[in-house]
Design a protein around this motif. Structure first.
Motif, PDB file in Angstrom:
ATOM      1  N   UNK A 129      -2.241  14.701 -13.860  1.00 22.37           N
ATOM      2  CA  UNK A 129      -2.627  14.360 -12.491  1.00 22.37           C
ATOM      3  C   UNK A 129      -2.700  12.857 -12.271  1.00 22.37           C
ATOM      4  N   UNK A 130      -2.835  12.090 -13.360  1.00 21.57           N
ATOM      5  CA  UNK A 130      -2.834  10.638 -13.207  1.00 21.57           C
ATOM      6  C   UNK A 130      -1.525  10.135 -12.618  1.00 21.57           C
ATOM      7  N   UNK A 131      -0.431  10.801 -12.976  1.00 17.03           N
ATOM      8  CA  UNK A 131       0.871  10.388 -12.447  1.00 17.03           C
ATOM      9  C   UNK A 131       0.968  10.655 -10.946  1.00 17.03           C
ATOM     10  N   UNK A 132       0.561  11.851 -10.531  1.00 16.23           N
ATOM     11  CA  UNK A 132       0.683  12.171  -9.110  1.00 16.23           C
ATOM     12  C   UNK A 132      -0.264  11.298  -8.286  1.00 16.23           C
ATOM     13  N   UNK A 133      -1.408  10.940  -8.855  1.00 14.78           N
ATOM     14  CA  UNK A 133      -2.307  10.033  -8.140  1.00 14.78           C
ATOM     15  C   UNK A 133      -1.647   8.672  -7.946  1.00 14.78           C
ATOM     16  N   UNK A 134      -0.933   8.232  -8.988  1.00 11.06           N
ATOM     17  CA  UNK A 134      -0.220   6.965  -8.879  1.00 11.06           C
ATOM     18  C   UNK A 134       0.865   7.005  -7.811  1.00 11.06           C
ATOM     19  N   UNK A 135       1.566   8.126  -7.711  1.00 12.55           N
ATOM     20  CA  UNK A 135       2.631   8.212  -6.704  1.00 12.55           C
ATOM     21  C   UNK A 135       2.081   8.482  -5.305  1.00 12.55           C
ATOM     22  N   UNK A 136       0.850   9.017  -5.217  1.00 14.78           N
ATOM     23  CA  UNK A 136       0.180   9.066  -3.909  1.00 14.78           C
ATOM     24  C   UNK A 136      -0.105   7.631  -3.446  1.00 14.78           C
ATOM     25  N   UNK A 137      -0.504   6.779  -4.378  1.00  9.53           N
ATOM     26  CA  UNK A 137      -0.708   5.363  -4.053  1.00  9.53           C
ATOM     27  C   UNK A 137       0.609   4.707  -3.649  1.00  9.53           C
ATOM     28  N   UNK A 138       1.687   5.148  -4.274  1.00  9.66           N
ATOM     29  CA  UNK A 138       3.015   4.636  -3.932  1.00  9.66           C
ATOM     30  C   UNK A 138       3.364   4.967  -2.482  1.00  9.66           C
ATOM     31  N   UNK A 139       3.026   6.212  -2.069  1.00 10.48           N
ATOM     32  CA  UNK A 139       3.245   6.585  -0.662  1.00 10.48           C
ATOM     33  C   UNK A 139       2.419   5.691   0.263  1.00 10.48           C
ATOM     34  N   UNK A 140       1.183   5.430  -0.117  1.00 10.16           N
ATOM     35  CA  UNK A 140       0.340   4.527   0.675  1.00 10.16           C
ATOM     36  C   UNK A 140       0.970   3.143   0.781  1.00 10.16           C
ATOM     37  N   UNK A 141       1.500   2.676  -0.353  1.00 13.48           N
ATOM     38  CA  UNK A 141       2.120   1.344  -0.393  1.00 13.48           C
ATOM     39  C   UNK A 141       3.297   1.286   0.588  1.00 13.48           C
ATOM     40  N   UNK A 142       4.125   2.320   0.573  1.00 10.65           N
ATOM     41  CA  UNK A 142       5.279   2.366   1.474  1.00 10.65           C
ATOM     42  C   UNK A 142       4.819   2.417   2.929  1.00 10.65           C
ATOM     43  N   UNK A 143       3.814   3.226   3.195  1.00  9.49           N
ATOM     44  CA  UNK A 143       3.300   3.362   4.564  1.00  9.49           C
ATOM     45  C   UNK A 143       2.765   2.019   5.085  1.00  9.49           C
ATOM     46  N   UNK A 144       1.968   1.359   4.256  1.00  9.16           N
ATOM     47  CA  UNK A 144       1.382   0.083   4.672  1.00  9.16           C
ATOM     48  C   UNK A 144       2.451  -0.993   4.830  1.00  9.16           C
ATOM     49  N   UNK A 145       3.467  -0.953   3.975  1.00  6.69           N
ATOM     50  CA  UNK A 145       4.569  -1.917   4.105  1.00  6.69           C
ATOM     51  C   UNK A 145       5.288  -1.709   5.426  1.00  6.69           C
ATOM     52  N   UNK A 146       5.499  -0.431   5.789  1.00  2.00           N
ATOM     53  CA  UNK A 146       6.173  -0.142   7.059  1.00  2.00           C
ATOM     54  C   UNK A 146       5.334  -0.621   8.240  1.00  2.00           C
ATOM     55  N   UNK A 147       4.018  -0.435   8.155  1.00  2.32           N
ATOM     56  CA  UNK A 147       3.138  -0.921   9.234  1.00  2.32           C
ATOM     57  C   UNK A 147       3.246  -2.440   9.362  1.00  2.32           C
ATOM     58  N   UNK A 148       3.299  -3.128   8.238  1.00  2.70           N
ATOM     59  CA  UNK A 148       3.421  -4.583   8.276  1.00  2.70           C
ATOM     60  C   UNK A 148       4.743  -4.993   8.932  1.00  2.70           C
ATOM     61  N   UNK A 153      -9.460  19.062  -6.938  1.00  3.59           N
ATOM     62  CA  UNK A 153      -8.191  18.333  -6.858  1.00  3.59           C
ATOM     63  C   UNK A 153      -8.056  17.774  -5.449  1.00  3.59           C
ATOM     64  N   UNK A 154      -7.857  16.476  -5.309  1.00  2.58           N
ATOM     65  CA  UNK A 154      -7.687  15.910  -3.965  1.00  2.58           C
ATOM     66  C   UNK A 154      -6.331  16.285  -3.383  1.00  2.58           C
ATOM     67  N   UNK A 155      -6.173  16.094  -2.079  1.00  2.51           N
ATOM     68  CA  UNK A 155      -4.895  16.366  -1.421  1.00  2.51           C
ATOM     69  C   UNK A 155      -3.942  15.211  -1.682  1.00  2.51           C
ATOM     70  N   UNK A 156      -2.860  15.487  -2.411  1.00  2.00           N
ATOM     71  CA  UNK A 156      -1.887  14.443  -2.737  1.00  2.00           C
ATOM     72  C   UNK A 156      -0.722  14.412  -1.758  1.00  2.00           C
TER      73      UNK A 156
END
Length: 920
Positions: A600-619, A574-577
């Motif tokens: 686990x497919x759902x939590x993987x999707x929401x890990x991507x959501x966290x990435x999306x928010x992080x990258x948006x903030x960087x932009x 299991x990867x670190x989510x």
């Protein structure tokens, strides 16, 4: 900000800072809002059910804290009498000792030592989950204050005649030697036998046949019962039968409990060893013969031949003896529910013993009225029915346990067996006017753990003292709990709260569903499908996961099955989510009262959501740090896109407030996800680029867009914080100064409120039109396999004047995102063969001639059509096969039907494209 989102670099550091600063404490200002944490066992570790409920409670706590309420999340742990005693006894056993070797006081010292050194694991795990409990107020059901409350309640109830000592039937664990509650009994179906035995009539006129799954209990039978309306046996009522192997005669009685259609219509009655038989025996005043010792061996009440035998040894002896006497009619294979102790694994025995009881009826009546009158509201409301059904048929509550760890019952006995109840021995002598010559012995039993936890809503706030916290926070606001403890805990808290506080303990009860695995199976260690929340947060290798899942299993076949299933589902572990992804997943799945399939497919999707928010903030930071965002003055001009995203934010704020008020965490999470991912990231961050980079943009326009970028993001972070606390805190600290906000932590910022003046219906309509225009172009590119970067000629047909107006107002956005080569407004002339998309009623056309390689595109589409047709034929074949439809699980069949519908739609679309290309 770091380039890559890494929750491990954020979470524990941020949490330590929160706790060190004491930011979880109630503010002392605003309306009181309080949630009581259902106290986990001191022996416990965090499981998915805890993670689910803790996430929901923390979401509510953080939300109300930010809304300005005087917010308290009262935490603590339960002493878990049986579980904790077993842990320490196992430790002693490894050292070759038992608790009896130590004696009661020395053993209890050992338990307290264990609690001090090892009994805090679940609290540390809860911190990893981000729970904002006021740890400075943490309570333990055995601490001095709560122990005082327990003694006070017991004495008062005894003095009022609501607690008594009596001999009744209980669930008895023959390994632990104590009564246990129904919640501590796990009943599972097992393969067994049904023995049909002949009981001769005493007058020699024949015999009756009775059936049982426990032949050994016949040694304690005191009657045979038949239905009073059963014509076969009515003439035998009042006669006697010879009870085999015992030399006793027992009566034939009539009772409506007997189902004449089941078996022979005759039922053996063993009042001391069966709960239904106990009720029959009480109605008919039958003798109650207990044939077992505390460790389930046959006692001296049974014939000598069976004394001292274990109950299962006695069973074999009874069967042999009955068969030898020709009294065994037949033996059938039979599946039955076998009750086992959840701690010992031993088969639980109904057992007649002296125990302490709470007279529940008088306490239940006001508790029923409280829900009927709406002073307590269950969410969802259908749990009212469950609550009423149990409360209106409530039985007295057995509150004593024959163990050492727990609240010792405040009762003493003199040499004659007279009972005296008070808070201490000195108070007993004073209360009952006993001099020092009267020898007193304290009751050795302790109270059921649920007794002290029933007082939790007021004992944790300082009762019986009239503390400021009690005055402020009682009654509490909402209880978040599972349906499985409505009877054991929720109902008892209501009864005790009304009795001792003259008010309900909470105003609402939000009842959650169960967390199940991706297949809908209940998580259990024996199935090897348990997920550890900490593993989801930190990640775990396949080898370590397998070791955890098979730990303690002795059956090689079970270990092999669990290992195979685990490797199939998690081939790489299991990867670190991270915590935020887990919390958002749990909130998004929290539909009203339903059980949850955790995939686990759902939590993987929401890990991507966290990435999306992080990258948006960087932009956002890259485009605003060191720039003028207009928060300190200066002319600002807001673009159409600026006005639109600000308006959309108001809609989202409204939805989140409404959904949290209704405990629809799933809908609140969906609203946040849709706005963040689609409106803000996918659209607005793209729409702001023409303003920020365009040569024709004024400084006021750039300043307005920069301000919108940071203010919408800052508001969004506050909006999301209750569900995803860590990532929002980390980003907010960098974004807040740019948005003109001050403060050390996001959790003490005000929760966003709707600004009605920022709603802009016109901007909403114009951007929606523009989005359809750009999406139409993108869809045509995708359908026709046209490069995204290739400029396209656009023809517009069937348009209205307002379409031209909207085009002009959003032209810069369309040209930046859609990349039209040219735009031509047709005035009635027939357009060439084109791909079409609708923008409202207007036709957006892309002429295909010269844009595509006709022959290559035809070949590509024909190949795709053939592939879909083949798959569609296979799926239809399965659905036309009665064997598949009748035997496959319903969800599998429904999934196949959905695939057929989807493939049919795809096929029609492909064939339409193919026909269009052929006409070129």
């Amino acid at each position: 900000m770091e380039k890559t989102y890494d929750p491990r670099a954020i979470e524990q550091t941020v949490y330590q800072e929160w706790e060190t600063h004491g930011w979880f404490a109630a503010s002392g200002e605003g309306d009181p809002y309080c949630i009581m944490l259902p106290p986990p066992n001191v022996t416990g570790t965090l499981h998915m059910g805890h993670a689910f409920q803790d996430t929901l409670m923390d979401t509510l706590i953080r939300y109300h804290r930010m809304c300005g309420d005087n917010t308290l999340w009262q935490g603590g742990t339960d002493h878990a009498g049986i579980a904790t005693q077993m842990v320490v006894e196992r430790q002693l056993a490894r050292e070759g000792q038992s608790r009896h070797d130590l004696g009661r006081d020395a053993f209890l010292d050992k338990v307290w030592q264990w609690r001090e050194h090892s009994g805090h694991q679940i609290q540390q795990q809860m911190r990893r989950l981000g729970t904002s409990i006021d740890w400075s107020r943490e309570r333990f059901t055995m601490d001095d204050g709560l122990s005082e409350a327990v003694a006070e309640v017991f004495v008062q109830l005894f003095d009022e005649g609501l607690i008594y000592r009596g001999k009744r039937l209980v669930n008895w664990d023959p390994v632990l030697h104590t009564a246990v509650s129904d919640l501590e009994v796990l009943s599972e179906e097992e393969q067994g036998k049904l023995w049909h035995m002949r009981y001769p009539l005493a007058d020699g006129s024949g015999h009756l046949v009775v059936a049982t799954t426990r032949p050994e209990t016949m040694l304690g039978d005191t009657a045979v019962a038949v239905n009073p309306d059963d014509e076969r046996y009515r003439h035998l009522v009042g006669k006697e039968v010879e009870l085999p192997l015992t030399g006793r005669r027992i009566p034939v009685i009539a009772d409506d409990y007997v189902d004449p259609e089941f078996g022979s219509g005759c039922v053996k009655i063993t009042p001391a060893h069966d709960f239904n038989d106990y009720a029959v025996g009480t109605r008919h005043d039958l003798p109650m013969i207990n044939i077992f010792t505390i460790d389930a061996k046959i006692n001296d009440e049974a014939p000598e031949a069976y004394r001292g035998l274990d109950r299962f040894e006695a069973r074999e002896r009874v069967i042999q003896d009955l068969d030898a006497q020709g009294l065994m009619e037949r033996i059938d294979d039979h599946k039955l529910m076998v009750p086992r102790g959840d701690r010992s694994g031993a088969v639980i025995e109904p057992f007649l013993t002296d125990q302490w009881y709470v007279k529940a009826g008088p306490l239940a009546e006001p508790a029923i009225r409280a829900v009927e009158e709406g002073r307590i509201r269950f969410v969802p409301e259908n749990w009212n029915k469950t609550y009423f059904e149990w409360m209106r048929n409530i039985e007295d509550w057995c509150i004593s346990r024959q163990i050492w760890w727990g609240h010792r019952i405040p009762a003493w006995y003199d040499d004659a067996g007279t009972i005296y109840v008070a808070r201490s021995e000195n108070e007993v002598r004073e209360k009952y006017n006993l001099d020092a010559q009267v020898n007193l012995t304290r009751d050795p039993d302790v109270l059921d753990t649920w007794f002290s936890s029933a007082l939790w809503p007021f004992s944790t706030l300082g009762w019986p003292e009239k503390t400021p916290e009690l005055k402020t926070f009682y009654p509490t606001s909402v209880l978040v709990t599972g349906f499985d403890i409505i009877f054991f805990w929720v109902a008892r808290m209501i009864m005790m709260g009304l009795k001792f506080m003259d008010d309900v303990p909470f105003k609402e009860v939000y009842v959650t569903g169960l967390i199940r695995d991706a297949e809908g199976q209940k998580m259990s260690k024996s199935k090897g499908n348990v997920l550890d929340p900490i593993d989801l947060i930190d990640g775990i290798t396949l080898d370590d996961l397998l070791a955890k899942r098979t730990q303690g299993l002795m059956q090689p076949q079970m270990e092999k099955r669990i290992a195979k299933a685990t490797k199939k589902q998690f081939p790489d572990g299991i990867p670190a989510f991270g915590t935020d992804a887990l919390r958002f997943t749990l909130a998004a799945l929290a539909s009203s009262g339903r059980d949850i399939k955790f995939d686990l497919g759902r939590i993987e999707g929401y890990r991507n959501f966290c990435n999306k928010l992080w990258n948006a903030a960087r932009y956002v930071l890259m485009n605003t740090e060191g720039q003028d965002t207009g928060v300190n003055g200066g002319e600002v001009e807001f673009s159409l896109a600026d006005r639109w995203i600000t308006s959309r934010l108001q809609v989202t704020i409204t939805e989140v407030h409404r959904h949290l008020a209704e405990y629809r965490f799933d809908l609140a999470a969906r609203a946040l996800y849709e706005f963040t991912w689609h409106d803000y990231c996918d659209w607005y961050l793209e729409l702001c680029k023409p303003v920020l980079t365009g040569e024709d943009s004024s400084e006021a326009a750039r300043r307005g867009t920069r301000q919108t970028l940071v203010q919408v993001l800052e508001t969004l972070l506050r909006l999301m914080h209750p569900i995803m606390p860590f990532i929002t805190e980390a980003i907010w600290r960098q974004v807040a100064p740019l948005a003109g906000r001050e403060g050390a932590t996001i959790m003490h910022q005000p929760y966003p409120q709707v600004d009605e003046s920022a709603r802009d219906a016109q901007a909403d309509k114009e951007i929606e039109w523009m989005k359809n225009f750009i999406l139409g172009m993108r869809r045509i590119r995708a359908e026709m396999d046209i490069s995204p970067g290739k400029p396209l000629p656009v023809l517009l047909h069937n348009w209205q004047p307002e379409d031209q107006t909207r085009f002009q107002s959003s032209r810069a956005f369309i040209e930046f995102l859609g990349k039209p080569e040219s735009v031509q407004w047709l005035h009635g002339e027939e357009p060439p063969e084109s791909a079409m998309a609708l923008v409202g009623e207007m036709h957006l056309l892309i002429p295909l001639a010269g844009l595509i390689d006709k022959e290559a595109e035809i070949a590509r589409l024909e190949k795709e059509v053939a592939k879909v047709q083949k798959n569609l034929t296979q799926c239809r074949g399965r659905l036309e096969n009665p064997s598949f439809v009748d035997r496959a699980p319903a969800e599998v069949v429904e999934k196949e039907r959905t695939r057929v519908a989807e493939m049919g739609a795809s096929l029609r679309e492909l064939e339409g494209q193919l026909e269009k290309i052929r006409r070129l």
